[in-house]
Design a protein around this motif. Sequence first.
Motif, mmCIF file in Angstrom:
data_model
loop_
_atom_site.group_PDB
_atom_site.id
_atom_site.type_symbol
_atom_site.label_atom_id
_atom_site.label_comp_id
_atom_site.label_asym_id
_atom_site.label_seq_id
_atom_site.Cartn_x
_atom_site.Cartn_y
_atom_site.Cartn_z
ATOM 1 N N VAL A 22 42.784 42.146 57.050
ATOM 2 C CA VAL A 22 43.691 41.593 56.047
ATOM 3 C C VAL A 22 42.901 40.661 55.141
ATOM 4 N N VAL A 23 43.204 40.701 53.869
ATOM 5 C CA VAL A 23 42.483 39.869 52.905
ATOM 6 C C VAL A 23 42.890 38.408 53.069
ATOM 7 N N VAL A 24 41.907 37.532 53.083
ATOM 8 C CA VAL A 24 42.182 36.096 53.140
ATOM 9 C C VAL A 24 41.651 35.370 51.908
ATOM 10 N N GLY A 25 40.868 36.050 51.083
ATOM 11 C CA GLY A 25 40.387 35.396 49.878
ATOM 12 C C GLY A 25 39.539 36.299 49.019
ATOM 13 N N CYS A 26 39.435 35.946 47.752
ATOM 14 C CA CYS A 26 38.541 36.679 46.853
ATOM 15 C C CYS A 26 38.279 35.860 45.602
ATOM 16 N N GLU A 27 37.198 36.198 44.939
ATOM 17 C CA GLU A 27 36.873 35.627 43.629
ATOM 18 C C GLU A 27 36.488 36.751 42.673
ATOM 19 N N ILE A 28 36.944 36.628 41.454
ATOM 20 C CA ILE A 28 36.550 37.527 40.373
ATOM 21 C C ILE A 28 35.865 36.679 39.313
ATOM 22 N N ASN A 29 34.634 36.999 39.007
ATOM 23 C CA ASN A 29 33.873 36.271 37.984
ATOM 24 C C ASN A 29 33.517 37.230 36.854
ATOM 25 N N TYR A 30 34.128 37.005 35.691
ATOM 26 C CA TYR A 30 33.806 37.804 34.510
ATOM 27 C C TYR A 30 32.514 37.257 33.903
ATOM 28 N N ILE A 31 31.482 38.079 33.931
ATOM 29 C CA ILE A 31 30.162 37.640 33.462
ATOM 30 C C ILE A 31 30.046 37.753 31.944
ATOM 31 N N ARG A 32 30.556 38.834 31.420
ATOM 32 C CA ARG A 32 30.554 39.007 29.962
ATOM 33 C C ARG A 32 31.754 39.840 29.564
ATOM 34 N N HIS A 33 32.122 39.770 28.305
ATOM 35 C CA HIS A 33 33.254 40.549 27.819
ATOM 36 C C HIS A 33 32.860 42.018 27.679
ATOM 37 N N LEU A 34 33.726 42.901 28.175
ATOM 38 C CA LEU A 34 33.534 44.340 28.004
ATOM 39 C C LEU A 34 34.715 44.874 27.214
ATOM 40 N N ASP A 35 34.440 45.441 26.066
ATOM 41 C CA ASP A 35 35.484 45.978 25.201
ATOM 42 C C ASP A 35 35.792 47.425 25.571
ATOM 43 N N PHE A 36 37.048 47.800 25.441
ATOM 44 C CA PHE A 36 37.457 49.168 25.766
ATOM 45 C C PHE A 36 36.649 50.209 24.987
ATOM 46 N N PHE A 37 36.326 49.930 23.726
ATOM 47 C CA PHE A 37 35.626 50.889 22.874
ATOM 48 C C PHE A 37 34.106 50.833 23.033
ATOM 49 N N GLU A 38 33.643 49.983 23.925
ATOM 50 C CA GLU A 38 32.205 49.753 24.041
ATOM 51 C C GLU A 38 31.485 50.840 24.827
ATOM 52 N N VAL A 39 32.110 51.351 25.890
ATOM 53 C CA VAL A 39 31.439 52.298 26.788
ATOM 54 C C VAL A 39 32.404 53.413 27.180
ATOM 55 N N GLY A 40 31.837 54.491 27.691
ATOM 56 C CA GLY A 40 32.669 55.593 28.181
ATOM 57 C C GLY A 40 32.817 55.610 29.682
ATOM 58 N N GLU A 41 31.899 54.925 30.375
ATOM 59 C CA GLU A 41 31.916 54.909 31.834
ATOM 60 C C GLU A 41 31.521 53.523 32.346
ATOM 61 N N PHE A 42 31.881 53.260 33.579
ATOM 62 C CA PHE A 42 31.418 52.046 34.261
ATOM 63 C C PHE A 42 31.144 52.405 35.716
ATOM 64 N N THR A 43 30.362 51.567 36.381
ATOM 65 C CA THR A 43 29.992 51.810 37.775
ATOM 66 C C THR A 43 30.427 50.630 38.638
ATOM 67 N N ALA A 44 31.079 50.946 39.750
ATOM 68 C CA ALA A 44 31.477 49.937 40.733
ATOM 69 C C ALA A 44 30.558 50.070 41.943
ATOM 70 N N THR A 45 29.891 48.988 42.308
ATOM 71 C CA THR A 45 28.939 49.002 43.420
ATOM 72 C C THR A 45 29.309 47.938 44.439
ATOM 73 N N LEU A 46 29.404 48.348 45.681
ATOM 74 C CA LEU A 46 29.489 47.387 46.781
ATOM 75 C C LEU A 46 28.059 47.138 47.225
ATOM 76 N N GLU A 47 27.533 45.971 46.846
ATOM 77 C CA GLU A 47 26.111 45.679 47.026
ATOM 78 C C GLU A 47 25.725 45.373 48.467
ATOM 79 N N LYS A 48 26.537 44.563 49.129
ATOM 80 C CA LYS A 48 26.187 44.182 50.496
ATOM 81 C C LYS A 48 27.427 43.750 51.257
ATOM 82 N N VAL A 49 27.307 43.766 52.580
ATOM 83 C CA VAL A 49 28.394 43.411 53.487
ATOM 84 C C VAL A 49 27.855 42.411 54.501
ATOM 85 N N ARG A 50 28.677 41.424 54.836
ATOM 86 C CA ARG A 50 28.299 40.458 55.854
ATOM 87 C C ARG A 50 29.446 40.270 56.854
#
Length: 278
Positions: free
Chosen positions: A60-88
């Motif tokens: 069960v989820v007990v917490g999370c953070e979302i950090n927007y690093i830079r603005h991404l515009d809808f018209f800027e790209v055609g694809e994006f990649t989601a990566t789960l970098e590491k697990v602890r």
Amino acid sequence: MNAERSVSSTYAVDPTLFTPVQFHARALLGYSVNGICTWFIKHLGVSIAQQVSEHCQSMVVVGCEINYIRHLDFFEVGEFTATLEKVRVRQSNSLLEFFHVFTANGDEFVRVVTRWKIVRLEGDAALSAASGNMCESLLKRFKRAELDPLPLHRILPLKVAEIETAGQLYVQGSYSQTLHRHQCEVADQWAFLELTALVAQMRERVVMSASSVEYPMSEILGMPIQQIAMELSCPVFLFEEMLLETYVYLVEAQWVFLHRIYNLDRAKALAATVIESF
């Protein structure tokens, strides 16, 4: 040096992933959860459903953070990649921490951290659960580098204290809402990603309320969020009643929304705390 075990998926950009302002936080959390499920299948050889049916444990989820690093515009790209970098595996093997990064054209635009508590299932039809530790049969499938014995330091309570101490309170508001099934996950309790939509709704109601007319707050409706941080402390189940309270602060020239959600059907227990920083 051991490389981190990761998973990546590339998706097409579509209009439902964006508001006119930025990438939907709820969508980011949805892709993050999918990455976690994929990671378990690829690296541990077990699905989330198999954790429940074969190992009598869930998360069960007990917490999370979302950090927007830079603005991404809808018209800027055609694809994006989601990566789960590491697990602890943290806190005496009782908590899992997942580190996600979202990229477009090779550049990071969002980072997400999610934390999940291990629960042991009693095995009844209602999936009754109690706090537990990662079962030994699954724990041995993790690499040594993925086992972190250090305690987890909760940052959100410190942030709340800083906001309430150093910030200037401008306006506040509250309203009640029932949890409906479209906001639930398989156990008929709220899907944590829906919290981003609940607090966004509350934020807009407060900004548009009569009590905020005297303040220059309407500009917030067109501003992108920089960070969302949340902690969940009590579940909310189908048709239970929630009380949402929102406090709007100005902290060092930055608008900050502090939201608290209470479960009125469980003696007004604090169910979640969410901070939105602009």
